[in-house]
Design a protein around this motif. Structure first.
Motif, PDB file in Angstrom:
ATOM      1  N   LEU A  89       0.928  -1.625  -0.095  1.00  0.00           N
ATOM      2  CA  LEU A  89      -0.050   0.711   0.325  1.00  0.00           C
ATOM      3  C   LEU A  89       1.005   1.156   0.233  1.00  0.00           C
ATOM      4  N   LYS A  90       0.915   1.979  -1.054  1.00  0.00           N
ATOM      5  CA  LYS A  90       1.285   3.255  -0.825  1.00  0.00           C
ATOM      6  C   LYS A  90       1.049   4.774  -0.675  1.00  0.00           C
ATOM      7  N   LYS A  91      -1.076   4.381  -1.325  1.00  0.00           N
ATOM      8  CA  LYS A  91      -1.097   5.805  -0.485  1.00  0.00           C
ATOM      9  C   LYS A  91      -2.902   5.235  -0.844  1.00  0.00           C
ATOM     10  N   GLY A  92      -3.168   5.649   0.637  1.00  0.00           N
ATOM     11  CA  GLY A  92      -5.029   5.665   1.209  1.00  0.00           C
ATOM     12  C   GLY A  92      -5.256   6.021   2.433  1.00  0.00           C
ATOM     13  N   THR A  93      -6.199   5.397   2.948  1.00  0.00           N
ATOM     14  CA  THR A  93      -6.800   5.551   3.797  1.00  0.00           C
ATOM     15  C   THR A  93      -7.643   4.760   4.700  1.00  0.00           C
ATOM     16  N   LEU A  94      -7.409   4.296   5.849  1.00  0.00           N
ATOM     17  CA  LEU A  94      -7.543   3.038   7.021  1.00  0.00           C
ATOM     18  C   LEU A  94      -8.258   4.028   7.653  1.00  0.00           C
ATOM     19  N   TYR A  95      -9.680   3.281   8.417  1.00  0.00           N
ATOM     20  CA  TYR A  95     -10.366   3.816   9.703  1.00  0.00           C
ATOM     21  C   TYR A  95     -10.697   2.525  10.083  1.00  0.00           C
ATOM     22  N   LEU A  96     -10.162   2.520  11.360  1.00  0.00           N
ATOM     23  CA  LEU A  96     -10.762   1.368  12.373  1.00  0.00           C
ATOM     24  C   LEU A  96     -12.558   1.769  12.551  1.00  0.00           C
ATOM     25  N   GLN A  97     -13.536   0.923  12.590  1.00  0.00           N
ATOM     26  CA  GLN A  97     -15.326   1.542  12.858  1.00  0.00           C
ATOM     27  C   GLN A  97     -15.686  -0.279  13.808  1.00  0.00           C
ATOM     28  N   HIS A  98     -16.993   0.407  13.996  1.00  0.00           N
ATOM     29  CA  HIS A  98     -17.626  -0.416  14.161  1.00  0.00           C
ATOM     30  C   HIS A  98     -19.044  -0.158  14.753  1.00  0.00           C
ATOM     31  N   VAL A  99     -20.183  -0.853  14.602  1.00  0.00           N
ATOM     32  CA  VAL A  99     -21.685  -0.453  14.639  1.00  0.00           C
ATOM     33  C   VAL A  99     -22.191  -0.913  16.312  1.00  0.00           C
ATOM     34  N   PRO A 100     -22.181   1.034  17.240  1.00  0.00           N
ATOM     35  CA  PRO A 100     -22.411   0.659  18.469  1.00  0.00           C
ATOM     36  C   PRO A 100     -23.855   0.334  18.509  1.00  0.00           C
ATOM     37  N   ASP A 101     -24.951   1.278  17.548  1.00  0.00           N
ATOM     38  CA  ASP A 101     -25.773   0.882  17.683  1.00  0.00           C
ATOM     39  C   ASP A 101     -26.381   0.459  16.266  1.00  0.00           C
ATOM     40  N   SER A 102     -27.118   1.123  15.408  1.00  0.00           N
ATOM     41  CA  SER A 102     -27.032   1.004  14.052  1.00  0.00           C
ATOM     42  C   SER A 102     -27.011   1.011  12.795  1.00  0.00           C
ATOM     43  N   THR A 103     -25.646   2.280  12.993  1.00  0.00           N
ATOM     44  CA  THR A 103     -24.801   2.346  11.933  1.00  0.00           C
ATOM     45  C   THR A 103     -23.186   3.104  11.883  1.00  0.00           C
ATOM     46  N   LEU A 104     -23.136   1.986  11.004  1.00  0.00           N
ATOM     47  CA  LEU A 104     -21.491   2.461  11.019  1.00  0.00           C
ATOM     48  C   LEU A 104     -20.823   3.474  11.728  1.00  0.00           C
ATOM     49  N   VAL A 105     -19.713   3.609  12.087  1.00  0.00           N
ATOM     50  CA  VAL A 105     -19.095   4.975  13.024  1.00  0.00           C
ATOM     51  C   VAL A 105     -18.124   4.351  12.514  1.00  0.00           C
ATOM     52  N   ASN A 106     -17.198   5.546  12.891  1.00  0.00           N
ATOM     53  CA  ASN A 106     -15.855   5.742  12.827  1.00  0.00           C
ATOM     54  C   ASN A 106     -15.072   5.800  13.359  1.00  0.00           C
ATOM     55  N   ILE A 107     -13.606   4.603  14.463  1.00  0.00           N
ATOM     56  CA  ILE A 107     -13.936   5.432  15.012  1.00  0.00           C
ATOM     57  C   ILE A 107     -12.148   6.244  15.191  1.00  0.00           C
ATOM     58  N   ASP A 108     -11.631   5.649  14.159  1.00  0.00           N
ATOM     59  CA  ASP A 108     -10.411   6.269  14.132  1.00  0.00           C
ATOM     60  C   ASP A 108      -9.850   6.379  12.831  1.00  0.00           C
ATOM     61  N   SER A 109      -8.851   6.846  11.880  1.00  0.00           N
ATOM     62  CA  SER A 109      -8.384   6.931  10.894  1.00  0.00           C
ATOM     63  C   SER A 109      -7.012   7.597  11.275  1.00  0.00           C
ATOM     64  N   LEU A 110      -6.371   6.927   9.930  1.00  0.00           N
ATOM     65  CA  LEU A 110      -5.134   7.354   9.714  1.00  0.00           C
ATOM     66  C   LEU A 110      -4.800   7.645   7.629  1.00  0.00           C
ATOM     67  N   SER A 111      -3.843   8.479   7.660  1.00  0.00           N
ATOM     68  CA  SER A 111      -3.669   7.978   6.009  1.00  0.00           C
ATOM     69  C   SER A 111      -2.302   8.087   5.758  1.00  0.00           C
ATOM     70  N   ILE A 112      -2.627   6.990   4.767  1.00  0.00           N
ATOM     71  CA  ILE A 112      -0.983   6.137   4.527  1.00  0.00           C
ATOM     72  C   ILE A 112      -0.003   6.675   2.771  1.00  0.00           C
ATOM     73  N   SER A 113       0.776   6.654   3.322  1.00  0.00           N
ATOM     74  CA  SER A 113       1.484   6.847   2.112  1.00  0.00           C
ATOM     75  C   SER A 113       3.138   6.869   2.088  1.00  0.00           C
ATOM     76  N   GLY A 114       3.202   5.861   1.772  1.00  0.00           N
ATOM     77  CA  GLY A 114       4.857   4.684   1.170  1.00  0.00           C
ATOM     78  C   GLY A 114       4.325   4.032   2.551  1.00  0.00           C
ATOM     79  N   ASP A 115       4.144   3.771   2.968  1.00  0.00           N
ATOM     80  CA  ASP A 115       4.286   3.101   4.248  1.00  0.00           C
ATOM     81  C   ASP A 115       2.894   2.065   4.858  1.00  0.00           C
ATOM     82  N   GLY A 116       2.825   1.101   4.526  1.00  0.00           N
ATOM     83  CA  GLY A 116       1.468   0.385   4.906  1.00  0.00           C
ATOM     84  C   GLY A 116       1.491  -0.047   6.466  1.00  0.00           C
ATOM     85  N   LYS A 117       2.702   0.293   7.126  1.00  0.00           N
ATOM     86  CA  LYS A 117       2.152   0.294   8.637  1.00  0.00           C
ATOM     87  C   LYS A 117       1.408   0.916   9.476  1.00  0.00           C
ATOM     88  N   PHE A 118       0.555   0.570  10.119  1.00  0.00           N
ATOM     89  CA  PHE A 118      -0.996   0.825  11.004  1.00  0.00           C
ATOM     90  C   PHE A 118      -0.818   0.722  12.122  1.00  0.00           C
TER      91      PHE A 118
END
Length: 237
Positions: free
Chosen positions: A34-63
């Motif tokens: 992965l060279k470029k993109g955005t990773l999101y940690l998500q869950h469904v607390p009730d009935s809607t998918l919610v983003n808990i956190d996000s991380l922009s990736i640029s050149g390194d796929g570690k997260f």
């Protein structure tokens, strides 16, 4: 006296930190290639998918993501590759306190993921491995029923329907038995409430009553109890 109060305050602080650590989940890993993109940690607390956190990736796929849990539940790792294609971009895993490692590749993101560190996720994989066989059979019966040669043969169509019905019942029986055999795992109420909630209420009630206290107080444990109580109340009306 002041020294005693100070010592008590420090002990309370340390105890508080330890309690928080027990409810903390760290999700770490690498998305190979992965060279470029955005990773999101998500869950469904009730009935809607919610983003808990996000991380922009640029050149390194570690997260790495860190979040506090109320109890073990299903989480999602979503990769936005900016390619206008949402297919194969979401990994599902059962989160729980501790460190969970997810290693995968950008081009086989959800199909080639290796997930380690979650005992409940191991149970989920064990369950899904068997259920996938029932699902594959259902697809085979469906394909056969769509064959024009079979559609003009009433006997063949009736046989396919009978085989499909029996396969579905076997799948339900397996799911219920798997939950009953794992009432000390958070997988049990998850299967009952998310996978087979339309099963006979007496079976769901048996699972609900058999859960260990810790599991019963979890997110899915509480959902199952609420569902069973509402279903039983409705049946009495």
């Amino acid at each position: 006296m002041k020294k005693i109060l100070m010592a008590a305050a420090i002990a309370l602080f340390i105890s508080s930190c330890g309690s928080n650590a027990e409810n903390t989940m760290t999700v770490t890993g690498n998305v190979k290639g992965l060279k470029k993109g955005t990773l999101y940690l998500q869950h469904v607390p009730d009935s809607t998918l919610v983003n808990i956190d996000s991380l922009s990736i640029s050149g390194d796929g570690k997260f790495s993501f860190t979040t506090t849990l109320e109890s073990p539940e299903l989480f999602y790792l979503y990769l936005d590759k900016k390619d206008n294609n949402d297919i194969n971009d979401r990994i599902t895993f059962f989160g729980e306190p501790g460190t969970i490692t997810i290693n995968t590749a950008w081009n086989t993101f959800d199909t080639n993921a290796k997930i380690e560190g979650s005992k409940t996720h191991e149970k989920l994989k064990e369950y899904q491995a068997v259920m996938s066989k029932f699902n594959t059979k259902n697809l085979d019966y469906l394909r056969a029923s769509l064959d024009p040669k079979n559609q003009v043969n009433t006997a063949v169509m009736d046989s396919l329907q009978d085989l499909s019905d029996k396969n579905v019942r076997r799948g339900y029986l397996f799911a219920l038995n798997f939950a009953m055999n794992n009432v000390d795992s958070y997988i049990a109420p998850y299967i009952a409430i998310k996978e087979v909630s339309d099963a006979n209420i007496k079976y769901l009630d048996s699972i609900n009553k058999s859960l260990t206290p810790e599991v019963a107080e979890s997110k899915y444990g509480k959902e199952l109890k609420k569902y069973v109580e509402a279903s039983k109340a409705q049946a009495k009306q």
